[in-house]
Design a protein around this motif. Structure first.
Motif, PDB file in Angstrom:
ATOM      1  N   PHE A 160      -9.681  -1.285   4.580  1.00 56.57           N
ATOM      2  CA  PHE A 160      -9.031  -1.458   5.877  1.00 56.57           C
ATOM      3  C   PHE A 160      -9.886  -2.337   6.785  1.00 56.57           C
ATOM      4  O   PHE A 160     -11.095  -2.461   6.589  1.00 56.57           O
ATOM      5  N   VAL A 191      -4.064   6.528   0.426  1.00 54.78           N
ATOM      6  CA  VAL A 191      -4.230   5.440  -0.537  1.00 54.78           C
ATOM      7  C   VAL A 191      -5.184   5.880  -1.649  1.00 54.78           C
ATOM      8  O   VAL A 191      -4.995   5.562  -2.813  1.00 54.78           O
ATOM      9  N   LEU A 192      -6.208   6.662  -1.279  1.00 55.68           N
ATOM     10  CA  LEU A 192      -7.197   7.107  -2.260  1.00 55.68           C
ATOM     11  C   LEU A 192      -6.647   8.212  -3.164  1.00 55.68           C
ATOM     12  O   LEU A 192      -7.324   8.642  -4.084  1.00 55.68           O
ATOM     13  N   ILE A 245       2.714   6.978  -1.393  1.00 54.65           N
ATOM     14  CA  ILE A 245       1.458   6.240  -1.266  1.00 54.65           C
ATOM     15  C   ILE A 245       0.350   6.807  -2.165  1.00 54.65           C
ATOM     16  O   ILE A 245      -0.368   6.066  -2.818  1.00 54.65           O
ATOM     17  N   ALA A 266     -12.094   2.360   7.866  1.00 53.36           N
ATOM     18  CA  ALA A 266     -11.516   3.706   7.742  1.00 53.36           C
ATOM     19  C   ALA A 266     -12.366   4.609   6.853  1.00 53.36           C
ATOM     20  O   ALA A 266     -11.845   5.357   6.031  1.00 53.36           O
ATOM     21  N   LEU A 267     -13.690   4.545   7.010  1.00 52.62           N
ATOM     22  CA  LEU A 267     -14.562   5.491   6.305  1.00 52.62           C
ATOM     23  C   LEU A 267     -14.435   6.845   7.000  1.00 52.62           C
ATOM     24  O   LEU A 267     -14.245   6.903   8.211  1.00 52.62           O
ATOM     25  N   ILE A 309      -3.565   2.555  -5.877  1.00 56.77           N
ATOM     26  CA  ILE A 309      -3.924   1.255  -5.328  1.00 56.77           C
ATOM     27  C   ILE A 309      -5.219   1.438  -4.539  1.00 56.77           C
ATOM     28  O   ILE A 309      -5.448   2.494  -3.963  1.00 56.77           O
ATOM     29  N   ARG A 323     -15.725   2.547  -2.276  1.00 54.74           N
ATOM     30  CA  ARG A 323     -14.772   3.649  -2.270  1.00 54.74           C
ATOM     31  C   ARG A 323     -13.408   3.191  -2.790  1.00 54.74           C
ATOM     32  O   ARG A 323     -12.707   3.937  -3.472  1.00 54.74           O
ATOM     33  N   ALA A 324     -13.033   1.940  -2.456  1.00 54.19           N
ATOM     34  CA  ALA A 324     -11.707   1.449  -2.827  1.00 54.19           C
ATOM     35  C   ALA A 324     -11.632   1.063  -4.294  1.00 54.19           C
ATOM     36  O   ALA A 324     -10.546   0.835  -4.815  1.00 54.19           O
ATOM     37  N   MET A 365      -7.651   0.129  -1.326  1.00 54.52           N
ATOM     38  CA  MET A 365      -7.456  -0.638  -0.097  1.00 54.52           C
ATOM     39  C   MET A 365      -8.708  -0.603   0.773  1.00 54.52           C
ATOM     40  O   MET A 365      -9.318   0.437   0.965  1.00 54.52           O
ATOM     41  N   TYR A 391     -12.300   4.267  -8.424  1.00 58.23           N
ATOM     42  CA  TYR A 391     -11.322   4.914  -9.298  1.00 58.23           C
ATOM     43  C   TYR A 391     -10.522   3.896 -10.106  1.00 58.23           C
ATOM     44  O   TYR A 391      -9.464   4.210 -10.640  1.00 58.23           O
ATOM     45  N   ALA A 416       0.835  -1.202   0.000  1.00 58.60           N
ATOM     46  CA  ALA A 416       0.000   0.000   0.000  1.00 58.60           C
ATOM     47  C   ALA A 416       0.867   1.248   0.000  1.00 58.60           C
ATOM     48  O   ALA A 416       0.552   2.236  -0.657  1.00 58.60           O
ATOM     49  N   LEU A 449      -7.346   6.740   9.047  1.00 57.96           N
ATOM     50  CA  LEU A 449      -8.124   7.685   8.246  1.00 57.96           C
ATOM     51  C   LEU A 449      -7.249   8.519   7.308  1.00 57.96           C
ATOM     52  O   LEU A 449      -7.493   8.524   6.102  1.00 57.96           O
TER      53      LEU A 449
END
Lengths: 376, 289
Positions: free
Chosen positions: A99, B186-187, A90, A103-104, A95, A164-165, A97, A168, A68, B180
């Protein structure tokens, strides 16, 4: 900022060929002189569902963190689609991910959470709205777009994290024990959902878990980690049927494992005579060299109970010490008479099958083909 | 029926009991004096609201009130500006270094406010070390005036108030799940966007707490303005003067009540803006969906 649209272009190309191939080359991590991950190499094919399992502290989360990008490797390369991403920060790796705790972003709604990666990439507003609706549709959460994460159940949060992951079109999707926080029934349901999702997206997934059943259900290939190293990599079936070590045999499913004293020489492909510690002779089919320090292993469902057992390569008389009827299977623990050895046995219940109570004597046996030879 | 009724009663009783210690403390030490002051403020010679009319119309008093709120607001602003980065760095420290960092933040408390204000008076004086150094190095030709114009006051008050801003924000930042900002990264968010998207909004409640403490405390500062305020008086000094020297208790009381009301108004506005921004947030989300 200018790179952003260009990058999403390349990733769109990736998705058309069904996820990126990942090549991990001599990747390692040392903390204060201790190896968290020893130099590890593995090839993960495009579109593969690759699970990493192992006990806690085995280095699986460290490995995922390095892929990651939030843990810096000590040495090695992570090549995604032919490009070493280790030097990249990162946020440039593209990438995805999921969690463990999802991790929203708690202050953003479901739709805002899912839209966030697109917003960062400078995607036009109307396109964001369209793709968010599409993505939420895929995880069946259209009706929850305006909710906050705290207003959702665990399973729903999990699906938001998945949306969300992936919205994209990341080159690969990492998952760190994504079902760890859910109860059993929901976990089974989400496993199917994740599997379906991965197949529809065609994305390459690297999935970390300590649950071997989950890994076996989801993955095309599994790597078992122990003390910072991948001790064995293979399909769930290969790992279960041909474990190469006692550790793998015990970690993946149940097994009865006995230390070996000696194995006689024999021709390739033929069953050989072996002697267990304690002097019990058995027959095993193996081409491997073995001696003291090796183990013989038999899976519980490969053992035959009852009169038919007498005809098998390994036939013993035994006494039932424990017997348990559970939905879908009968479990026995049988002690082999005069040897002190104890065997785990699992039988599929069938009509007019005899059920042996504890204390009864039975014939048990198994084929030389069903025994495997293990290292420590 | 009896059991049910008893249950409800015990619920109410329990709630009351939870509130009781606070009530016991606040009633004699806060509400009662406030009531006395309130009554006093209506007992002036010019009728019930005479003192209030004076507070509102007297240009001198209005200037003092304005000055008080202005100073408190600026001190809050600068404390946040200085305190947030300190809290941010402290939140990232681990183990021994974190303990040392927090110890250093609280170190100034070992000296009293009087001594520290006096120290600033000397430091910022016309011939103090700050001016001597700047004139000596040729940075400026004439010594800068700090004392009379409120600049020195704000510097000293900010210095005193920064820890009160740091502590709540530090706690707020520490409560943010490390995953978070990591998820934001990562996003695709670079460190600055991670901060804007995750860390800053999630530390907003702690900023509000810190700002509230600093603002309210700054409104009541007495010693520091006495030493560093020069002829720019703040309302606490005015009240003390009216009550102790001129024995004009009704006016002093009216001033106190006005400050209290203004403070309530400020916080009501703050709260309202929070509610509004939250509503705007969900409206935006609705539009997006």
């Amino acid at each position: 900022m200018l790179q952003m649209p260009r990058r999403s272009d390349t990733s769109a190309q990736n998705s058309s060929v069904g996820g990126a191939a990942v090549s991990i080359r001599a990747l390692s991590k040392r903390y204060n002189g201790l190896d968290a991950v020893v130099p590890t190499s593995v090839e993960i094919e495009s579109g593969d569902f690759f699970a990493i399992i192992g006990p806690s502290g085995s280095g699986k989360s460290t490995l995922l963190g390095m892929i990651a990008g939030y843990i810096d490797p000590t040495a090695g390369q992570i090549v995604i689609d032919g490009r070493d991403v280790v030097p990249e920060p990162i946020y440039r790796r593209n990438i995805g991910m999921v969690f463990q705790n999802y991790a929203l972003f708690p202050h953003l709604t479901v739709a805002q959470n899912v839209a966030y990666p697109l917003k960062i990439r400078g995607v036009p507003k109307d396109e964001i709205a369209r793709r968010v609706a599409e993505s939420l549709g895929m995880v069946r959460l259209e009706a929850f777009a305006a909710r906050l994460p705290s207003e959702l159940s665990g399973g729903q949060q999990q699906r938001v994290a998945l949306a969300r992951a992936s919205i994209y079109k990341p080159s690969i999707l990492l998952m760190d024990e994504p079902l760890g926080a859910l109860d059993k029934n929901l976990r089974d349901e989400m496993q199917e959902e994740i599997k379906r999702f991965q197949q529809e997206m065609g994305v390459t997934v690297i999935y970390v878990t300590h649950d071997q059943q989950e890994a076996a259900f989801l993955a095309d290939r599994i790597a078992i980690m122990r003390d910072g190293a991948m001790t064995q990599i293979g399909s769930p079936r290969a790992l279960y049927e041909h474990p190469n070590s006692r550790f793998v045999a015990e970690f993946l499913g149940e097994a009865s494992i006995f230390p070996l004293k000696s194995v006689s020489a024999g021709r390739a492909g033929e069953a050989r005579q072996a002697v267990l510690e304690g002097g019990t002779p058995i027959r095993i089919r193996t081409d491997a060299e073995a001696g003291p320090g090796s183990f013989a292993c038999i899976r519980p469902e490969r053992v035959t109970v009852g009169p038919k057992a007498k005809a098998l390569d390994n036939a013993f008389a035994g006494t039932v010490r424990e017997s348990l009827y559970t939905p879908g299977s009968i479990r026995y623990r049988v002690e082999l008479d005069g040897t002190g050895l104890s065997l785990k046995i699992r039988v599929l219940p069938q009509a007019d099958m005899e059920f042996y109570e504890a204390g009864s004597t039975v014939d048990i046996g198994w084929s030389a083909d069903d025994m495997s030879l293990l290292k420590e | 029926m009896l059991v049910e009724g008893n249950g409800i009663l015990s619920m109410k009783l329990r709630k009351f009991l939870l509130f009781a210690p606070t009530a016991l403390l606040l009633t004699p030490f806060f509400l009662a004096p406030l009531f006395v002051i309130g009554a006093e403020s209506f007992s002036g010679k010019q009728g019930a609201f005479g003192e209030y009319v004076k507070v509102v119309t007297d240009p001198g008093i209005r200037t003092v009130l304005y000055n008080t709120f202005y100073v408190a607001l600026m001190v809050t602003f600068f404390s946040l500006l200085i305190g947030y980065p300190i809290a941010y760095v402290l939140a990232r420290l681990k183990g021994r270094w974190a303990t040392i960092g927090i110890f250093l933040i609280f170190l100034p408390f070992w000296a009293s406010t009087v001594i520290r204000s006096f120290a600033w008076m000397i430091l910022l004086g016309r011939n103090g070390p700050v001016n001597s150094a700047m004139v000596g190095s040729g940075l400026i030709d004439e010594p800068i005036r700090f004392i009379d114009n409120g600049v020195g006051l704000m510097i000293a008050m900010t210095y005193i108030m920064v820890p009160f801003m740091v502590v709540p924000i530090l706690n707020g930042l520490r409560a943010i799940d490390v995953n978070l900002p990591r998820a934001a990264a990562v996003l695709g968010a670079n460190p600055w966007r991670q901060f804007l998207a995750v860390t800053l909004p999630l530390s907003m409640p702690s900023i509000a707490v810190g700002a509230t403490i600093v603002f309210v405390t700054s409104l009541g500062f007495f010693v520091t303005p006495s030493l560093l305020g020069g002829n720019r008086t703040v309302v606490s000094i005015l009240i003390s003067e009216q009550a102790n020297r001129l024995l004009n208790w009704p006016l002093a009381s009216a001033l106190a009540i006005v400050v209290l009301l203004l403070t309530i108004v400020v916080f009501a506005l703050l709260r309202l803006s929070q509610v509004m921004s939250r509503r705007r947030g969900s409206a935006r989300a609705g539009a997006l969906a």
